[in-house]
Design an enzyme around this catalytic site. Structure first.
Site, short mmCIF file in Angstrom:
data_model
loop_
_atom_site.label_atom_id
_atom_site.label_comp_id
_atom_site.label_asym_id
_atom_site.label_seq_id
_atom_site.Cartn_x
_atom_site.Cartn_y
_atom_site.Cartn_z
N GLU A 72 0.83 -1.19 0.00
CA GLU A 72 0.00 0.00 0.00
C GLU A 72 0.87 1.25 0.00
O GLU A 72 1.98 1.25 0.55
CB GLU A 72 -0.91 -0.01 1.23
CG GLU A 72 -1.94 -1.12 1.14
CD GLU A 72 -2.82 -1.28 2.37
OE1 GLU A 72 -3.94 -1.76 2.22
OE2 GLU A 72 -2.39 -0.93 3.49
N CYS A 121 7.48 -4.62 15.52
CA CYS A 121 6.91 -3.63 16.44
C CYS A 121 5.49 -4.06 16.82
O CYS A 121 4.66 -4.32 15.94
CB CYS A 121 6.88 -2.25 15.79
SG CYS A 121 8.50 -1.72 15.24
N CYS A 148 6.89 -6.77 6.71
CA CYS A 148 8.00 -6.08 7.37
C CYS A 148 8.92 -7.08 8.04
O CYS A 148 8.48 -8.13 8.52
CB CYS A 148 7.48 -5.09 8.41
SG CYS A 148 8.79 -4.00 9.05
N CYS A 185 2.22 -2.10 15.50
CA CYS A 185 2.11 -1.79 14.06
C CYS A 185 1.40 -2.93 13.32
O CYS A 185 1.78 -4.10 13.46
CB CYS A 185 3.50 -1.57 13.48
SG CYS A 185 3.45 -1.20 11.71
N CYS A 211 -0.39 6.03 9.83
CA CYS A 211 0.84 5.35 10.25
C CYS A 211 0.53 4.06 10.96
O CYS A 211 -0.27 4.04 11.91
CB CYS A 211 1.62 6.20 11.26
SG CYS A 211 2.58 7.50 10.56
N CYS A 220 3.57 8.59 0.87
CA CYS A 220 4.10 7.69 1.88
C CYS A 220 4.22 6.32 1.19
O CYS A 220 3.20 5.74 0.80
CB CYS A 220 3.14 7.66 3.07
SG CYS A 220 3.60 6.47 4.32
N1 SAH Z 1 9.83 0.80 9.50
C1 SAH Z 1 9.92 2.23 9.40
C2 SAH Z 1 8.86 2.87 8.54
C3 SAH Z 1 7.44 2.38 8.65
S1 SAH Z 1 6.51 2.79 10.08
C4 SAH Z 1 9.94 2.84 10.79
O1 SAH Z 1 9.75 2.13 11.76
O2 SAH Z 1 10.19 4.04 10.91
C5 SAH Z 1 6.18 4.51 9.98
C6 SAH Z 1 5.93 5.16 11.32
O3 SAH Z 1 4.65 4.79 11.87
C7 SAH Z 1 6.95 4.78 12.37
O4 SAH Z 1 7.34 5.91 13.10
C8 SAH Z 1 6.16 3.82 13.24
O5 SAH Z 1 6.72 3.67 14.49
C9 SAH Z 1 4.80 4.46 13.24
N2 SAH Z 1 3.72 3.56 13.63
C10 SAH Z 1 3.65 2.24 13.49
N3 SAH Z 1 2.47 1.77 13.97
C11 SAH Z 1 1.78 2.86 14.40
C12 SAH Z 1 0.48 3.04 14.96
N4 SAH Z 1 -0.35 2.01 15.15
N5 SAH Z 1 0.10 4.30 15.26
C13 SAH Z 1 0.91 5.36 15.04
N6 SAH Z 1 2.14 5.24 14.50
C14 SAH Z 1 2.57 4.00 14.19
#
Ligand code: SAH
Length: 346
Positions: A94, A118, A114, A121, A339, A107
Site C-alpha cells: 500500500e 513492532c 515487514c 504496528c 501510520c 508515503c
Molecule cells: N519501519 C519504518 C517505517 C514504517 S513505520 C519505521 O519504523 O520508521 C512509519 C511510522 O509509523 C513509524 O514511526 C512507526 O513507528 C509508526 N507507527 C507504526 N504503527 C503505528 C500506529 N499504530 N500508530 C501510530 N504510529 C505507528
C-alpha cells in the site's frame, strides 16, 4: 528450454546501450528506451513510439516491464488517498497520498510486509514476504504524482518512506529508487524533500552516513529506555539504544545534519516522568526535532493513546530544553491509511 525474460528496469543506461550495440543497432536507442522507462514511465514496449515496430518486438522477446498496478484507490474524508498496489507477482503493498494546504506527500512502502516486529504496528503482523525492487518503489511515487496532479492540480512535493516495511532492511533497492527519483533522468526531485524513516538499524545508519546520502533521516524511537523499547519493539534487544545512539552520533559527525524522532505516547507504557526525562536526554545527543504521532489503534486494545496531559508534559519538557516538537494529527484513519495501519485490508 526457453530462458526467462529479464526485467528491463534492472538494467542501467550503460547496459541498455551495450545491449543495442550487441544487437547491431545504435547505442543511443538505449538512451531512448531508458527515457521511456524512467522519465516517461512507459508500461509497455508499444508505448515507445519513437522505436520501430521491429525494435519494440525484439525488446519484447528479451524483456518484461514489471509495472505495478493500482488495483484499489480509497479516498478518506480528509482528502488522503490510499492505493493498493499489485506487484508483478500478485503480492500487494500500500502507499498513501497525504495532502495539506501546501504540500502533497507520498508515503511509500519498501517491503511486502515487514522484517521487524513492532507490537503496535499492523504491518508487523504480515510476515516479510520480500523486498521491493527499485522500480516498484519508484512506480508507487509515479502513481501518487499522477494522482496529485489529477486531484490537487499540483505535483507531488515530498516523499516519506513510512509505508510498509523497514527501508534500511532493503537498503540497496531503496537507494537505487531514490537515485532515480532525484535524477534529472527520473523525477528530478530534491533529496531534501525525501525522508527515510527507520526503526533504527545502527549498522545501516552508519552506512548511510558513509554513503553521504542527501535525504533526511527519521528514527522511530518511541522510548529511550531499553526495557521499555524492547517490550514494544523486540528487535531493540539486538540493536540496543546505546548502539543506536552511537550510530546517530556517527551520522551527525559525518553529515552535520539533524534528524527527527518519531514518537508515540501510550497510556501506561511510556507516559511517566522517567520516560520523558530519558527521551529528553536522548534528544540531546545530536541536534534533532521531534514528531509526536497520534496513535492509530490496530485491532486489539493492548495499546492506547496516552492522555493529553501526558502529551503536554512531553511537549513542555522538550520545549524547555529547546527541542522543536510537532504533534502530528493522523490522516486517513477512516480508510486505515494512517501510520502503522497498512495491512492490506482493503
Ligand atoms: N519501519 C519504518 C517505517 C514504517 S513505520 C519505521 O519504523 O520508521 C512509519 C511510522 O509509523 C513509524 O514511526 C512507526 O513507528 C509508526 N507507527 C507504526 N504503527 C503505528 C500506529 N499504530 N500508530 C501510530 N504510529 C505507528
Amino acid at each position: 528450454m526457453a530462458t526467462a525474460k529479464k526485467d528491463i528496469r534492472a538494467l542501467t543506461k550503460e547496459q541498455l546501450r551495450n545491449f543495442f550495440e550487441q544487437q547491431g543497432d545504435k547505442a543511443f536507442r538505449g538512451n531512448q528506451v531508458y527515457e521511456w522507462l524512467w522519465q516517461k514511465s512507459a508500461y509497455t514496449f508499444d508505448d515507445m513510439t519513437n522505436l520501430s515496430k521491429d525494435t519494440r518486438h525484439m525488446l519484447e522477446t528479451y524483456f518484461v516491464i514489471n509495472n505495478i498496478e493500482v488495483t484499489t484507490m480509497q479516498r478518506s474524508s480528509d482528502g488522503t488517498i490510499k492505493n493498493a498496489v499489485k506487484l508483478h507477482d500478485g503480492l500487494i503493498v500500500e502507499s498513501v497520498l497525504i495532502p495539506t494546504a501546501t504540500r502533497t506527500t507520498a508515503c511509500v512502502s519498501s517491503q511486502v510486509g515487514c522484517s521487524l516486529d513492532c507490537r503496535f504496528c499492523a504491518t508487523a503482523r504480515l510476515k516479510r514476504m520480500r523486498n521491493l525492487n527499485p522500480d516498484e518503489i519508484y512506480d508507487q511515487v509515479v502513481a501518487i504524482d499522477k494522482e496529485s496532479k489529477l486531484y490537487f492540480n499540483r505535483p507531488l512535493s515530498n516523499i516519506v518512506f513510512m509505508g510498509m516495511g523497514e527501508p534500511l532492511m532493503n537498503y540497496n533497492n531503496v537507494i537505487k529508487a531514490i537515485d532515480k527519483i532525484t535524477s534529472p533522468e527520473g523525477l528530478g526531485m530534491s533529496p531534501k524533500r525525501i525522508t527515510v524513516s527507520t526503526s533504527g538499524v545502527p549498522k545501516m545508519i552508519k552506512k548511510m552516513a558513509d554513503d553521504e546520502v542527501k535525504f533526511n533521516l527519521a528514527v522511530s524511537l518511541h522510548s529511550a529506555i531499553d526495557e521499555v523499547r524492547t517490550s514494544i519493539m523486540p528487535f531493540n534487544e539486538t540493536f540496543p539504544l546505546n548502539d543506536l545512539k552511537e550510530a546517530l552520533q556517527y551520522w551527525y559527525t559525518k553529515t552535520n545534519r539533524q534528524i527527527s524522532y518519531e514518537y508515540v505516547v501510550w497510556k501506561g507504557i511510556n507516559d511517566s516522568q522517567e520516560d520523558i526525562y530519558a527521551f529528553v536526554k536522548f534528544c540531546k545527543y545530536i541536534p534533532c526535532k521531534v514528531n509526536i504521532i497520534e496513535y492509530n489503534p490496530i485491532d486489539d486494545g493492548e495499546f492506547q493513546q496516552a492522555s493529553s496531559e501526558a502529551l503536554q508534559q512531553y511537549i513542555y519538557h522538550l520545549e524547555k530544553n529547546r527541542i522543536v516538537v510537532n504533534v502530528r494529527r493522523s490522516r486517513g484513519k477512516d480508510i486505515d491509511a494512517a501510520c502503522g495501519q497498512l495491512a492490506n485490508k482493503s
